[in-house]
Design a protein around this motif. Structure first.
Motif, PDB file in Angstrom:
ATOM      1  N   LYS B 278       6.361  -7.486  38.843  1.00 15.73           N
ATOM      2  CA  LYS B 278       6.392  -6.650  37.631  1.00 15.73           C
ATOM      3  C   LYS B 278       5.137  -6.868  36.813  1.00 15.73           C
ATOM      4  O   LYS B 278       4.660  -8.007  36.699  1.00 15.73           O
ATOM      5  CB  LYS B 278       7.594  -7.036  36.751  1.00 15.73           C
ATOM      6  N   ILE B 280       4.046  -6.730  33.025  1.00 19.47           N
ATOM      7  CA  ILE B 280       4.750  -6.704  31.732  1.00 19.47           C
ATOM      8  C   ILE B 280       3.730  -6.746  30.604  1.00 19.47           C
ATOM      9  O   ILE B 280       2.810  -7.574  30.632  1.00 19.47           O
ATOM     10  CB  ILE B 280       5.719  -7.913  31.648  1.00 19.47           C
ATOM     11  N   LYS B 284       6.673  -7.237  26.029  1.00 21.35           N
ATOM     12  CA  LYS B 284       7.660  -7.635  27.045  1.00 21.35           C
ATOM     13  C   LYS B 284       8.299  -6.420  27.728  1.00 21.35           C
ATOM     14  O   LYS B 284       9.424  -6.480  28.219  1.00 21.35           O
ATOM     15  CB  LYS B 284       8.758  -8.534  26.429  1.00 21.35           C
ATOM     16  N   VAL B 286       8.369  -3.762  30.797  1.00 22.94           N
ATOM     17  CA  VAL B 286       7.895  -3.663  32.180  1.00 22.94           C
ATOM     18  C   VAL B 286       7.163  -2.329  32.344  1.00 22.94           C
ATOM     19  O   VAL B 286       7.739  -1.263  32.153  1.00 22.94           O
ATOM     20  CB  VAL B 286       9.076  -3.765  33.173  1.00 22.94           C
ATOM     21  N   GLN B 287       5.880  -2.394  32.664  1.00 25.51           N
ATOM     22  CA  GLN B 287       5.076  -1.186  32.792  1.00 25.51           C
ATOM     23  C   GLN B 287       5.026  -0.677  34.235  1.00 25.51           C
ATOM     24  O   GLN B 287       4.894   0.520  34.470  1.00 25.51           O
ATOM     25  CB  GLN B 287       3.652  -1.445  32.278  1.00 25.51           C
ATOM     26  N   GLN B 289       6.420  -1.772  38.493  1.00 24.26           N
ATOM     27  CA  GLN B 289       7.033  -2.774  39.347  1.00 24.26           C
ATOM     28  C   GLN B 289       7.101  -2.324  40.794  1.00 24.26           C
ATOM     29  O   GLN B 289       6.985  -1.145  41.092  1.00 24.26           O
ATOM     30  CB  GLN B 289       8.401  -3.201  38.829  1.00 24.26           C
ATOM     31  N   GLU B 314       4.886 -10.873  36.796  1.00 21.82           N
ATOM     32  CA  GLU B 314       6.044 -11.686  37.137  1.00 21.82           C
ATOM     33  C   GLU B 314       6.380 -11.465  38.609  1.00 21.82           C
ATOM     34  O   GLU B 314       6.578 -10.339  39.040  1.00 21.82           O
ATOM     35  CB  GLU B 314       7.219 -11.280  36.254  1.00 21.82           C
TER      36      GLU B 314
END
Lengths: 286, 328
Positions: B278, B280, B284, B286-287, B289, B314
């Motif tokens: 992800k 991010i 915070k 999530v842009q 994934q 992440e």
């Protein structure tokens, strides 16, 4: 009372591994001393009360009993809390946050309890000297209590175990430091007494010479991207010879402090072996 | 009298626990011997004082962390090297497996924690250590992960003590197996463009075999100079070793940095199945994934970030999560 305790102690000793024998005997003697001190304390107080106020004998005797039980209760509350923290620390694995928090709180509660002993005061020439030895022993005691929390024997109060450990550490530190290390007694800023001005000047001169001469052309070879004039050498000169501030170097060069300082640090790390070699050759020290 | 003292202490206990303070660390012969030795090797008395206080702060944190079972390596720290100390204001302590933690001394009357520019990068965090007037007691009063960007135009960054995070959060942060994912040093991408890289980010060629390297990784592509760095990521799960290589590739334009993130298997043919990645942002959110399927050879994600923008990557596989932090 003493004899009784001792007999109980003996049966415990036989039940436990032989290598613990010595420690446990010491521990018992130590605990007996505590209880002896407590009974002495109570009887002294009783005597003074009896001498001063005869007419109120009965009432004061009652007060005394209350106070004695309060002492025990106070101890119990503290001991219960400390035991809880010890149990909590033991329950969780070494790497867990729960264990770390429990140990942090355990040591904090112990140091705030007002129940830490001050053993062997008479073995030291003055209270000030004693305080430094005591502090050294106390710091080591914290580490031992935390690392050996699994070894705590719940038969005894936690504070007995702590004071027993502290007691041993004071003697150990005294053996290790036959002469006390001289500690500063002033507020900072403070000049260490073994701070030599000549050596200090010599270091300053050597550093200046190394930066200026740059014998292997290592310092001038590194520059900030797109800024051929801002070399590691020029930054070292500005910072460590001229004593220039980061903000001023940043204003003059148009480069952010963040970039300047990261460049400086990274190159210092890269060239550290050369700096070390130079100072070792010149001064014979690391 | 002892009795009253102990009773009042009992009454105050809940407050102490809530505040989350560390215990007080006595500084005596050992601490002062180290401080004296290091400060005597300096080039002026002002520097000697700074080194003296820094050493006491590092010693206190080292002792504190050893109590709590956290492994440190003081000899790998710059604060143990007289030459580093002479040329920088450093008070770092190397924490095994995590990196350098900066231990800043705070004097009794100070309300801020000062962090000099030399230590703004390459640190896993900063702890503030209150040193008593007598220099014989130290206490850890709080910590922070990053130096705020707003402070970075100053000669020295200052963080009000009231804004620091608590000891509990600090211990949670240091715990490699805790609930929070493992943190690492934030990578500064602006500095990557200056060819300055954090220690943990390595040359791509040293981590990937030549046939894994796509054509674009030759240093220059059609749009200009490309900077790339790689890192080995261990996503081990219950004895099941899963090692991948994370590659981050940058190309700067006027205001933005174009970023391409790629993930390759380290020594197997394919990436582990059901591995999540992800991107991010600072809020915070999530842009982007991606999730691996059977026989995925690599993952590639491309995006743009603005100057000073922060984001994280992440990567997770089963119950293991690793986070890498970046600032542009």
């Amino acid at each position: 009372m003493l004899t009784n305790k001792y007999k109980e102690g003996e049966s415990v000793v036989f039940a436990i591994n032989l290598c613990l024998l010595k420690e446990i005997l010491c521990m018992h003697l130590f605990l007996n001393l505590i209880s002896l001190r407590l009974s002495l304390h109570i009887s002294t107080r009783k005597t003074s009360l009896e001498q001063n106020i005869h007419s109120c004998d009965e009432r004061f005797a009652e007060d005394d009993q209350l106070q004695d039980s309060a002492i025990l209760e106070g101890d119990d509350t503290l001991d219960q809390l400390l035991r809880k923290l010890v149990e909590k620390a033991k329950k969780y694995p070494v790497s867990s946050t729960e264990r770390k928090n429990a140990l942090n709180n355990l040591i904090r509660e112990i140091s705030n309890s007002g129940r830490l002993g001050h053993p062997h005061v008479s073995r030291f020439p003055s209270p000030n000297v004693y305080r430094d030895y005591y502090n050294e022993a106390l710091q080591r005691t914290w580490e031992i209590i935390c690392k050996k929390v699994e070894n705590y024997n719940p038969k005894f109060p936690v504070m007995a175990w702590v004071n027993f450990t502290l007691n041993k550490q004071v003697l150990k530190v005294q053996r290790e430091f036959p002469l006390p290390v001289e500690l500063p007694d002033n507020d900072p800023p403070w000049d260490p007494s073994d701070f030599s001005n000549e050596l200090c000047e010599l270091r300053k001169l050597l550093l200046r010479k190394f930066i200026k001469d740059d014998p292997k052309e290592l310092l001038r070879a590194k520059h900030i991207r797109e800024h051929p004039n801002v070399t590691f050498q020029s930054l070292l000169w500005a910072r460590d010879v001229e004593g220039k501030k980061w903000v001023d170097i940043s204003k003059e060069s148009g480069i952010t402090i963040q970039t300047l300082s990261a460049f400086y640090k990274r190159n210092l790390e890269k060239l550290m072996p050369d700096f070390k070699k130079y100072f070792k050759e010149q001064l014979g020290e690391e | 009298m002892t009795l009253n003292h102990s009773m009042s202490r009992n009454g105050e206990k809940s407050n102490y626990l809530d505040e989350g303070l560390s215990f007080s660390i006595p500084l005596s012969f050992s601490a002062h011997s180290v401080a004296r030795r290091l400060s005597s090797k300096q080039s002026n008395s002002q520097k000697a004082n700074q080194v003296y206080l820094n050493s006491l702060a590092v010693y206190a944190v080292d002792s504190y962390l050893r109590c709590l079972g956290i492994e440190t390596e003081i000899k790998r720290s710059d604060s143990y090297n007289p030459i580093s100390l002479m040329l920088m204001d450093v008070a770092d302590l190397y924490i095994k497996g995590l990196g350098k933690l900066e231990c800043r001394p705070v004097l009794p009357d100070s309300t801020v924690c000062q962090i000099p520019p030399e230590v703004w990068s390459d640190r896993i965090g900063y702890v503030a250590v209150r040193i008593s007037q007598s220099l014989k007691q130290a206490e850890i009063i709080g910590f922070t992960q990053n130096v705020p960007i707003t402070q970075m135009s100053n000669e020295i960054a200052e963080i009000p003590l009231t804004q620091l995070q608590s000891i509990e959060e600090f211990l949670e942060y240091l715990n490699p197996c805790g609930k929070l994912p493992v943190h690492s040093v934030q990578a500064n991408l602006r500095q990557w463009l200056e060819n300055l890289f954090e220690e943990s980010w390595q040359d791509v060629n040293s981590l990937l075999s030549p046939n894994q390297l796509p054509l674009a990784f030759r240093g220059i592509d059609n749009f200009g100079e490309v900077v790339e760095r790689a890192k080995v990521i261990h996503l081990d799960s219950q004895g099941n070793q899963q090692t991948v290589v994370l590659v981050v590739k940058l190309r700067s334009s006027e205001e933005d940095i174009n970023i391409t993130v790629e993930i390759f298997p380290k020594s197997t043919h394919y990436l582990p199945e059901s591995m999540h990645v992800k991107v991010i942002d600072a809020e915070k959110i999530v842009q982007m994934q991606a999730v691996t399927d059977i026989a995925h050879q690599d993952i590639e994600l491309s995006f743009k970030v603005k100057l000073n923008e922060q984001f994280s990557l992440e990567m997770s596989f089963r119950e293991t999560t690793i986070v890498e932090y970046f600032s542009a």
